[in-house]
Design an enzyme around this catalytic site. Structure first.
Site, PDB file in Angstrom:
ATOM      1  N   HIS A 198      71.326  52.441  71.972  1.00 27.06           N
ATOM      2  CA  HIS A 198      70.248  51.615  71.859  1.00 27.06           C
ATOM      3  C   HIS A 198      70.904  50.148  72.367  1.00 27.06           C
ATOM      4  CE1 HIS A 198      67.602  48.746  69.010  1.00 27.06           C
ATOM      5  NE2 HIS A 198      67.469  48.501  70.348  1.00 27.06           N
ATOM      6  N   ASN A 467      67.149  60.111  82.844  1.00 29.53           N
ATOM      7  CA  ASN A 467      68.027  59.976  82.132  1.00 29.53           C
ATOM      8  C   ASN A 467      68.033  61.141  81.343  1.00 29.53           C
ATOM      9  OD1 ASN A 467      68.313  57.283  83.303  1.00 29.53           O
ATOM     10  ND2 ASN A 467      67.421  56.426  81.593  1.00 29.53           N
ATOM     11  N   ASP A 468      67.035  61.441  80.761  1.00 33.06           N
ATOM     12  CA  ASP A 468      66.736  62.528  79.803  1.00 33.06           C
ATOM     13  C   ASP A 468      66.781  63.986  80.629  1.00 33.06           C
ATOM     14  OD1 ASP A 468      66.932  61.852  76.956  1.00 33.06           O
ATOM     15  OD2 ASP A 468      65.295  60.636  77.231  1.00 33.06           O
ATOM     16  N   ARG A 478      73.676  62.720  76.995  1.00 33.73           N
ATOM     17  CA  ARG A 478      74.029  61.543  77.772  1.00 33.73           C
ATOM     18  C   ARG A 478      74.626  60.449  77.108  1.00 33.73           C
ATOM     19  NH1 ARG A 478      67.341  59.333  77.832  1.00 33.73           N
ATOM     20  NH2 ARG A 478      68.334  57.198  77.832  1.00 33.73           N
ATOM     21  N   CYS A 515      61.463  56.683  86.808  1.00 31.80           N
ATOM     22  CA  CYS A 515      61.778  55.490  85.991  1.00 31.80           C
ATOM     23  C   CYS A 515      63.081  55.591  85.356  1.00 31.80           C
ATOM     24  CB  CYS A 515      60.507  55.113  85.252  1.00 31.80           C
ATOM     25  SG  CYS A 515      60.270  56.485  84.010  1.00 31.80           S
TER      26      CYS A 515
HETATM   27  C1  PEP Z   1      64.659  58.340  80.717  1.00 31.83           C
HETATM   28  O1  PEP Z   1      64.829  59.334  80.144  1.00 31.83           O
HETATM   29  O2  PEP Z   1      64.793  58.557  82.158  1.00 31.83           O
HETATM   30  C2  PEP Z   1      63.937  57.257  80.674  1.00 31.83           C
HETATM   31  C3  PEP Z   1      63.577  56.412  81.550  1.00 31.83           C
HETATM   32  O3  PEP Z   1      63.706  57.004  79.331  1.00 31.83           O
HETATM   33  P1  PEP Z   1      64.976  56.608  78.098  1.00 31.83           P
HETATM   34  O4  PEP Z   1      65.956  55.967  79.206  1.00 31.83           O
HETATM   35  O5  PEP Z   1      64.045  55.339  77.542  1.00 31.83           O
HETATM   36  O6  PEP Z   1      65.052  57.696  77.237  1.00 31.83           O
HETATM   37 MG    MG Z   2      63.912  59.155  78.109  1.00 33.97          MG
END
Ligand code: PEP
Ligand code: MG
Length: 586
Positions: A198, A467-468, A478, A515
């Site tokens: 975070h 990212n996930d 991650r 995104c």
């Molecule tokens: C992702 O997982 O790529 C994403 C945009 O969500 P976050 O990074 O907030 O988990």
């Molecule tokens: Mg995510």
């Protein structure tokens, strides 16, 4: 500070937000607290009690946050200590002694806390049982935390202005507080924390060059001037830089500034390839909800509003009205005249994102646990409040809903039926809302990739959260520095997954965007364009660079990369291909 011959040293870490900072370090050590005693006026008792209560709540939030974010990263005994700390802070005897010191003896809160805590420490340390002696240490620790919150946080923040913060760890609340007070933290270096913790997401949102995972920060001597180079390829902090290195960095900063000026010239121009294809650029918004420049920087709108930051930045679950007000404000500040869209992602907590006022369940594997839509479906009233707020804010506006962490179709259908219930309620209450709101999902879980053609028939759009998705495809946390060599979005497995989603969306005439972080990375932009993805959402800071790149490339040329990328054997090969194509274009 120890002087003498000091050699230049480059200490590696993990880059969280890229940049170069040359500046004075501020090493946060355990503070030596100088506690004064003074009498307070009888009329000021309530004010003094309030000061104590605020400090108490801040201390509890800090411990809760620590406990939640370290879950799985420290052993059970260490976790238990944090739980004990929370219990001590709720201890009625301790609290009543502090209360009576302030309200009956009229002594200032710091002194009362110090005395009461001191008495406990003395009492416990005299006992023979080692369990009680451990308790004495716990109470000492808690006392220090409480006093820190009571006494010096604001002063420390002011000292930090214009400096690079070096600390074992930092808390999101500290960054937010500094931001709200206009304190300029130029850079952050910490020992703990991963790329998507975070604090990391907040540091990115606030655009603070940050390096995490730097071991032994507190054991080192730091010079008056250090260089923080968080560009991905360097990811280091340089102690005692030689004159030559310093000069090199000063020149590099100048060059980057110049480059930014070049980018600035593109501000009013569209993100269009040299052969005339428009790419839609959106921004990701999180901790920087006071949008400032974001509006101007978002040519096509906000592709990802990480709504959890509204919850994190609140004292408790934000009300429907409070949320609606924020969504409307964000839409207006973005320059919402209908041509730009705002995509609001519903509450995405769990894993490493936690609310200070809400105790998440204990889980062995929180990343595989109750997070994203799994959480909101299990907490219908929280979900409904948010859906009502979004539907109402969206009335007459270009606002869309997006669900995070979707795994199966049942979840989308369950969310749909809750959304329909909420719409029915609003209709009955005569409250205006957006009937035909578009609903999309994040593609973050491999099951959705494999069934993308099924999901495509159910939703209005996909947004790929790389990212996930990367962590779940490669089974590499991650946020962990130990497996960061495995966590690589350029792995051909991840690229094939992205391409599968893009093809499924195209077959069903549905929109698809990216995104995750990759959406703003130059190499990834080329790969994504080659897969037919023309909607990219990124941090606003990366928009000018993306636009400049897009305007220099030829889509027909880029498309030729697709086969080569998808048949690569590893991420090295992928990167080689992409680097070659990028040459001369940045
Ligand atoms: C992702 O997982 O790529 C994403 C945009 O969500 P976050 O990074 O907030 O988990
Ligand atoms: Mg995510």
């Amino acid at each position: 500070m120890k002087k003498g011959v000091m050699f230049m040293e480059r200490i590696k870490g993990k880059s969280i937000f890229e940049g170069i900072v040359i500046g004075q370090p501020y090493l946060r050590r355990k503070k030596v607290l100088n506690i004064e005693e003074y009498k307070i006026d009888e009329n000021d008792v309530e004010k003094e009690m309030n000061r104590f209560i605020v400090a108490l709540e801040e201390t509890k939030s800090e411990i809760r946050f620590l406990k939640n974010s370290l879950k799985g990263k420290i052993n059970d005994d260490e976790l238990k200590i944090l739980k004990v700390h929370l219990m001590v802070l709720d201890d009625p005897v301790l609290l009543s002694e502090i209360n009576s010191g302030i309200s009956k003896e009229f002594i200032n809160a710091e002194k009362v806390v110090d005395t009461v805590v001191g008495n406990y420490i003395e009492m416990f340390s005299k006992l023979k049982d080692p369990v009680y002696r451990q308790r004495a240490l716990d109470i000492k620790d808690i006392g220090e935390k409480l006093l820190n919150h009571l006494m010096s946080e604001d002063r420390e923040l002011e000292d930090l202005d214009g400096k690079i913060l070096l600390a074992k760890e930092i808390f999101p609340s500290e960054l937010l507080k500094a931001h709200h007070k206009g304190i300029n933290i130029k850079g952050v270096v910490t020992e703990y924390g991963g790329n998507t913790s975070h604090v990391a997401i907040l540091a990115k949102a606030l655009e603070i060059p940050t390096l995490m995972g730097v071991k032994g920060i507190k054991q080192m001597d730091w010079d008056d001037i250090i260089i923080l180079d968080t560009r991905k390829e360097n990811s280091c902090v340089i102690k005692n830089p030689s004159a030559e290195v310093l000069e090199g960095y000063i020149a590099e900063k100048k060059r980057l500034k110049q480059l930014n000026r070049e980018y600035e010239k593109l501000r009013g121009l569209p993100a269009e390839t040299a052969d005339g294809n428009k790419i839609n650029l959106y921004v990701n918004v999180g901790g920087n909800l006071d949008l400032g420049e974001v509006g101007e920087q978002s040519p096509d709108g906000i592709g990802l509003l990480r709504s959890e930051f509204i919850y994190i930045d609140s004292e408790f679950f934000p009300s429907e009205d409070a949320q609606m007000g924020i969504y409307e404000r964000v839409y207006n500040e973005m320059g919402g005249d209908g041509s730009k869209s705002l995509t609001i992602r519903t509450l995405d907590i769990g894993a490493d994102k936690n609310l200070p006022y809400y105790e998440m369940p204990e889980e062995e594997n929180p990343s595989l646990g109750l997070r994203g839509i799994r959480f909101t479906l299990a907490h219908e009233s929280i979900f409904k409040d948010q859906l009502r707020a979004i539907l109402r804010a969206a009335h007459g506006k270009n606002i869309r809903i997006m669900y995070p962490m979707v795994t199966n179709l049942w979840e989308v259908e369950a969310a749909e039926s809750i959304l329909n219930e909420v719409k029915d309620d609003l209709r009955e209450e005569g409250i205006p809302f957006k009937e035909d709101i578009e609903v999309g999902i994040m593609v973050e879980v491999p099951s959705v990739v494999l069934l993308a053609d099924v999901f495509a028939q159910k939703v209005d759009f996909f947004s790929i959260g790389t990212n996930d998705l990367t962590q779940y495809i490669l089974a590499a946390d991650r946020a962990s520095s130990d497996v960061s060599n495995l966590y690589d979005g350029y792995d051909p497995a991840v690229l094939r997954a992205i391409n599968m989603v893009s093809e499924a969306a195209a077959r069903h005439g549905k929109k698809v965007s990216v995104c995750g972080e990759m959406g703003g990375e130059p190499m990834a932009i080329l790969a994504l364009m080659s897969f037919g993805i023309f909607d990219l959402s990124m941090l606003s800071a990366f928009v000018p660079r993306a636009k400049s790149l897009i305007r220099k490339v030829n889509l027909q040329e880029i498309k030729k990369l697709k086969e080569e990328l998808l048949t690569s054997r590893d991420s090295e090969q992928v990167k080689e291909i992409l680097k070659k194509s990028l040459r001369g274009k940045l």
